[in-house]
Design a protein around this motif. Structure first.
Motif, PDB file in Angstrom:
ATOM      1  N   ASP A 275       0.862  -1.180   0.000  1.00  0.00           N
ATOM      2  CA  ASP A 275       0.000   0.000   0.000  1.00  0.00           C
ATOM      3  C   ASP A 275       0.893   1.222   0.000  1.00  0.00           C
ATOM      4  O   ASP A 275       1.922   1.251   0.674  1.00  0.00           O
ATOM      5  CB  ASP A 275      -0.871   0.007   1.256  1.00  0.00           C
ATOM      6  CG  ASP A 275      -2.018  -0.969   1.171  1.00  0.00           C
ATOM      7  OD1 ASP A 275      -2.953  -0.700   0.412  1.00  0.00           O
ATOM      8  OD2 ASP A 275      -1.966  -2.009   1.871  1.00  0.00           O
ATOM      9  N   ARG A 276       0.496   2.259  -0.737  1.00  0.00           N
ATOM     10  CA  ARG A 276       1.413   3.388  -0.850  1.00  0.00           C
ATOM     11  C   ARG A 276       0.682   4.666  -1.251  1.00  0.00           C
ATOM     12  O   ARG A 276      -0.381   4.627  -1.873  1.00  0.00           O
ATOM     13  CB  ARG A 276       2.518   3.087  -1.870  1.00  0.00           C
ATOM     14  CG  ARG A 276       2.025   2.804  -3.267  1.00  0.00           C
ATOM     15  CD  ARG A 276       3.089   2.023  -4.059  1.00  0.00           C
ATOM     16  NE  ARG A 276       2.740   1.882  -5.455  1.00  0.00           N
ATOM     17  CZ  ARG A 276       1.928   0.944  -5.931  1.00  0.00           C
ATOM     18  NH1 ARG A 276       1.359   0.076  -5.109  1.00  0.00           N
ATOM     19  NH2 ARG A 276       1.659   0.885  -7.220  1.00  0.00           N
ATOM     20  N   PHE A 277       1.281   5.775  -0.881  1.00  0.00           N
ATOM     21  CA  PHE A 277       0.905   7.083  -1.386  1.00  0.00           C
ATOM     22  C   PHE A 277       2.126   7.596  -2.131  1.00  0.00           C
ATOM     23  O   PHE A 277       3.208   7.711  -1.558  1.00  0.00           O
ATOM     24  CB  PHE A 277       0.546   8.038  -0.248  1.00  0.00           C
ATOM     25  CG  PHE A 277       0.120   9.408  -0.715  1.00  0.00           C
ATOM     26  CD1 PHE A 277      -1.226   9.711  -0.878  1.00  0.00           C
ATOM     27  CD2 PHE A 277       1.059  10.395  -1.002  1.00  0.00           C
ATOM     28  CE1 PHE A 277      -1.621  10.980  -1.309  1.00  0.00           C
ATOM     29  CE2 PHE A 277       0.675  11.651  -1.438  1.00  0.00           C
ATOM     30  CZ  PHE A 277      -0.669  11.938  -1.591  1.00  0.00           C
ATOM     31  N   VAL A 278       1.948   7.902  -3.405  1.00  0.00           N
ATOM     32  CA  VAL A 278       3.087   8.244  -4.256  1.00  0.00           C
ATOM     33  C   VAL A 278       3.070   9.738  -4.571  1.00  0.00           C
ATOM     34  O   VAL A 278       2.058  10.279  -5.036  1.00  0.00           O
ATOM     35  CB  VAL A 278       3.056   7.436  -5.567  1.00  0.00           C
ATOM     36  CG1 VAL A 278       4.313   7.707  -6.392  1.00  0.00           C
ATOM     37  CG2 VAL A 278       2.927   5.938  -5.275  1.00  0.00           C
ATOM     38  N   PHE A 279       4.187  10.400  -4.313  1.00  0.00           N
ATOM     39  CA  PHE A 279       4.319  11.806  -4.661  1.00  0.00           C
ATOM     40  C   PHE A 279       4.254  11.976  -6.178  1.00  0.00           C
ATOM     41  O   PHE A 279       4.522  11.042  -6.935  1.00  0.00           O
ATOM     42  CB  PHE A 279       5.632  12.367  -4.122  1.00  0.00           C
ATOM     43  CG  PHE A 279       5.792  12.243  -2.626  1.00  0.00           C
ATOM     44  CD1 PHE A 279       4.754  12.599  -1.764  1.00  0.00           C
ATOM     45  CD2 PHE A 279       6.972  11.772  -2.068  1.00  0.00           C
ATOM     46  CE1 PHE A 279       4.887  12.489  -0.391  1.00  0.00           C
ATOM     47  CE2 PHE A 279       7.130  11.657  -0.699  1.00  0.00           C
ATOM     48  CZ  PHE A 279       6.084  12.011   0.146  1.00  0.00           C
ATOM     49  N   ALA A 280       3.932  13.181  -6.630  1.00  0.00           N
ATOM     50  CA  ALA A 280       3.699  13.427  -8.059  1.00  0.00           C
ATOM     51  C   ALA A 280       4.944  13.188  -8.912  1.00  0.00           C
ATOM     52  O   ALA A 280       4.849  12.788 -10.074  1.00  0.00           O
ATOM     53  CB  ALA A 280       3.186  14.842  -8.268  1.00  0.00           C
ATOM     54  N   ASP A 281       6.117  13.454  -8.353  1.00  0.00           N
ATOM     55  CA  ASP A 281       7.369  13.210  -9.076  1.00  0.00           C
ATOM     56  C   ASP A 281       8.495  13.030  -8.063  1.00  0.00           C
ATOM     57  O   ASP A 281       8.233  12.870  -6.869  1.00  0.00           O
ATOM     58  CB  ASP A 281       7.672  14.336 -10.076  1.00  0.00           C
ATOM     59  CG  ASP A 281       7.718  15.723  -9.432  1.00  0.00           C
ATOM     60  OD1 ASP A 281       8.372  15.868  -8.372  1.00  0.00           O
ATOM     61  OD2 ASP A 281       7.120  16.664  -9.981  1.00  0.00           O
ATOM     62  N   GLU A 282       9.731  13.053  -8.541  1.00  0.00           N
ATOM     63  CA  GLU A 282      10.877  12.750  -7.673  1.00  0.00           C
ATOM     64  C   GLU A 282      11.381  13.948  -6.864  1.00  0.00           C
ATOM     65  O   GLU A 282      12.280  13.803  -6.042  1.00  0.00           O
ATOM     66  CB  GLU A 282      12.052  12.234  -8.536  1.00  0.00           C
ATOM     67  CG  GLU A 282      11.725  11.049  -9.427  1.00  0.00           C
ATOM     68  CD  GLU A 282      11.407   9.796  -8.636  1.00  0.00           C
ATOM     69  OE1 GLU A 282      12.002   9.613  -7.555  1.00  0.00           O
ATOM     70  OE2 GLU A 282      10.566   9.007  -9.090  1.00  0.00           O
ATOM     71  N   THR A 283      10.797  15.117  -7.072  1.00  0.00           N
ATOM     72  CA  THR A 283      11.343  16.333  -6.466  1.00  0.00           C
ATOM     73  C   THR A 283      10.920  16.510  -5.018  1.00  0.00           C
ATOM     74  O   THR A 283       9.876  16.006  -4.580  1.00  0.00           O
ATOM     75  CB  THR A 283      10.899  17.580  -7.251  1.00  0.00           C
ATOM     76  OG1 THR A 283       9.465  17.715  -7.134  1.00  0.00           O
ATOM     77  CG2 THR A 283      11.279  17.464  -8.719  1.00  0.00           C
ATOM     78  N   VAL A 284      11.713  17.270  -4.282  1.00  0.00           N
ATOM     79  CA  VAL A 284      11.356  17.582  -2.906  1.00  0.00           C
ATOM     80  C   VAL A 284      10.128  18.493  -2.858  1.00  0.00           C
ATOM     81  O   VAL A 284       9.352  18.463  -1.898  1.00  0.00           O
ATOM     82  CB  VAL A 284      12.551  18.211  -2.160  1.00  0.00           C
ATOM     83  CG1 VAL A 284      12.855  19.617  -2.689  1.00  0.00           C
ATOM     84  CG2 VAL A 284      12.301  18.257  -0.658  1.00  0.00           C
ATOM     85  N   GLU A 285       9.909  19.284  -3.907  1.00  0.00           N
ATOM     86  CA  GLU A 285       8.706  20.123  -3.964  1.00  0.00           C
ATOM     87  C   GLU A 285       7.448  19.261  -3.968  1.00  0.00           C
ATOM     88  O   GLU A 285       6.486  19.533  -3.244  1.00  0.00           O
ATOM     89  CB  GLU A 285       8.731  21.016  -5.209  1.00  0.00           C
ATOM     90  CG  GLU A 285       9.723  22.156  -5.159  1.00  0.00           C
ATOM     91  CD  GLU A 285      11.157  21.721  -5.469  1.00  0.00           C
ATOM     92  OE1 GLU A 285      12.074  22.532  -5.260  1.00  0.00           O
ATOM     93  OE2 GLU A 285      11.365  20.569  -5.917  1.00  0.00           O
ATOM     94  N   ALA A 286       7.472  18.196  -4.778  1.00  0.00           N
ATOM     95  CA  ALA A 286       6.317  17.289  -4.827  1.00  0.00           C
ATOM     96  C   ALA A 286       6.146  16.546  -3.511  1.00  0.00           C
ATOM     97  O   ALA A 286       5.020  16.333  -3.037  1.00  0.00           O
ATOM     98  CB  ALA A 286       6.487  16.300  -5.980  1.00  0.00           C
ATOM     99  N   ALA A 287       7.261  16.144  -2.909  1.00  0.00           N
ATOM    100  CA  ALA A 287       7.193  15.443  -1.630  1.00  0.00           C
ATOM    101  C   ALA A 287       6.623  16.346  -0.540  1.00  0.00           C
ATOM    102  O   ALA A 287       5.783  15.923   0.271  1.00  0.00           O
ATOM    103  CB  ALA A 287       8.579  14.945  -1.239  1.00  0.00           C
TER     104      ALA A 287
END
Length: 337
Positions: A275-287
């Protein structure tokens, strides 16, 4: 109590409730705030009751323009004009020494200083103007829980407890403002946020120290968000260093722990069965934008026993991300047992 959802054409109604002493949550570029008229002490007291927040925790006073602070501030730091010019409206809260008696102690936590911010959200600036008073605005959630980044998050926590929510969709930044203490000689960051240490130093041309002191439960913080543990879901959170994912997941399986992942797409693809919640991309801004939403989603689904969260380098915006994540995890990293 019915909690109404207000749209752009209903700001006058929301402001009328605030003038009457009711609580109305409002959007900012960071997180949603729980609004009360800062000049009505009984209304401000309701904020603490609704949130379950300790009354020694000072509140941020939200203003529609810098001139609104003049009624309360005793003296301004020499760098104030430069700071306001470059960073207001925006995700930067400023702490000033205030005039004695200008704000009720329920707003300041009994301190001789107060925190002020001009949020970068047109709907909320209009709301403050129409209320004709500054608004206190701690995060619009149950105290200690992950901060709300959508009106739905606010509704989940505070339905039936507040009069309304001004809806403006999801917030852009996702973590609370930087707090800069201007009450002393040296500007000092008390809470990192989207206005980074590097950005402040570039504009001001001086070193801007970061106060890393974590306030214990028995201490009175000078600014919000300085507690040792904060932003925590009910589900335990562990931070996972990049080299520890395999070991952490093996440990969880051996201990019969159902894991939820709070991760970038790269990690999610590697461990797609969880189970997971995935950030929009690899950037710290998305995280950073997805941190609180992810903690809430994994927690509220009630499908996992523990949340494993990805970490980022502690510089620039990563400092704000890690500040919130460490508190959500009560400072706990995975380590082999």
């Amino acid at each position: 109590m019915e909690t109404k959802i207000f749209q752009s054409d209903q700001i006058n109604q929301a402001a009328a409730l605030l003038r009457q002493g009711e609580l109305v949550a409002f959007p900012t570029e960071t997180v949603y705030g729980l609004g009360a008229n800062a000049l009505l002490p009984e209304s401000v007291k309701q904020v603490f009751t609704v949130k379950g927040r300790p009354s020694d925790n000072p509140l941020i006073v939200h203003v529609a323009d810098f001139s609104m602070t003049a009624e309360f501030v005793e003296s301004y730091h020499p760098l104030t004009e430069k700071i306001v010019k470059h960073f207001w409206p925006g995700p930067l809260t400023l702490i000033f020494k205030i005039k004695e008696g200008s704000l009720n102690p329920v707003v300041t936590g009994g301190l001789s200083t107060a925190a002020f911010r001009m949020p970068d959200n047109k709907k909320t600036l209009s709301l403050i103007e129409k209320t004709d008073a500054p608004l206190v605005g701690p995060s619009a959630n149950t105290s200690g829980r992950p901060s709300p980044t959508t009106a739905l998050h606010v509704y989940h926590d505070l339905k039936g407890k507040i009069a309304g929510i001004l809806d403006d969709g999801a917030t852009q930044i996702g973590v609370e403002s930087t707090v800069l203490d201007l009450s002393g000689e040296v500007p000092t960051i008390l809470r990192p946020g989207a206005v980074t240490q590097e950005a402040l130093e570039e504009i001001l041309g001086i070193e801007v120290p970061l106060d890393k002191h974590l306030v214990k439960e028995s201490e009175t913080p000078k600014a919000p968000g300085m507690k040792y543990k904060h932003y925590s879901p009910d589900t335990p959170v562990l931070m996972i260093n990049s080299d520890d994912w395999e070991k952490a997941l093996i440990w969880a399986e051996a201990n019969d722990k159902k894991v939820g992942l709070l991760v970038t797409p790269k990690i999610a693809d590697k461990y797609s069965s969880a189970d997971r919640f995935v950030f929009a991309d690899e950037t710290v801004e998305a995280a950073t934008r997805g941190l609180f939403s992810g903690l809430r989603a994994l927690d509220e689904a009630k499908k996992v026993d523990i949340i494993f969260a990805e970490v980022f380098p502690e510089d620039h915006l990563g400092l704000a991300y890690m500040n919130r994540l460490k508190k959500a995890a009560a400072q706990n990293y995975f380590s082999e047992m």
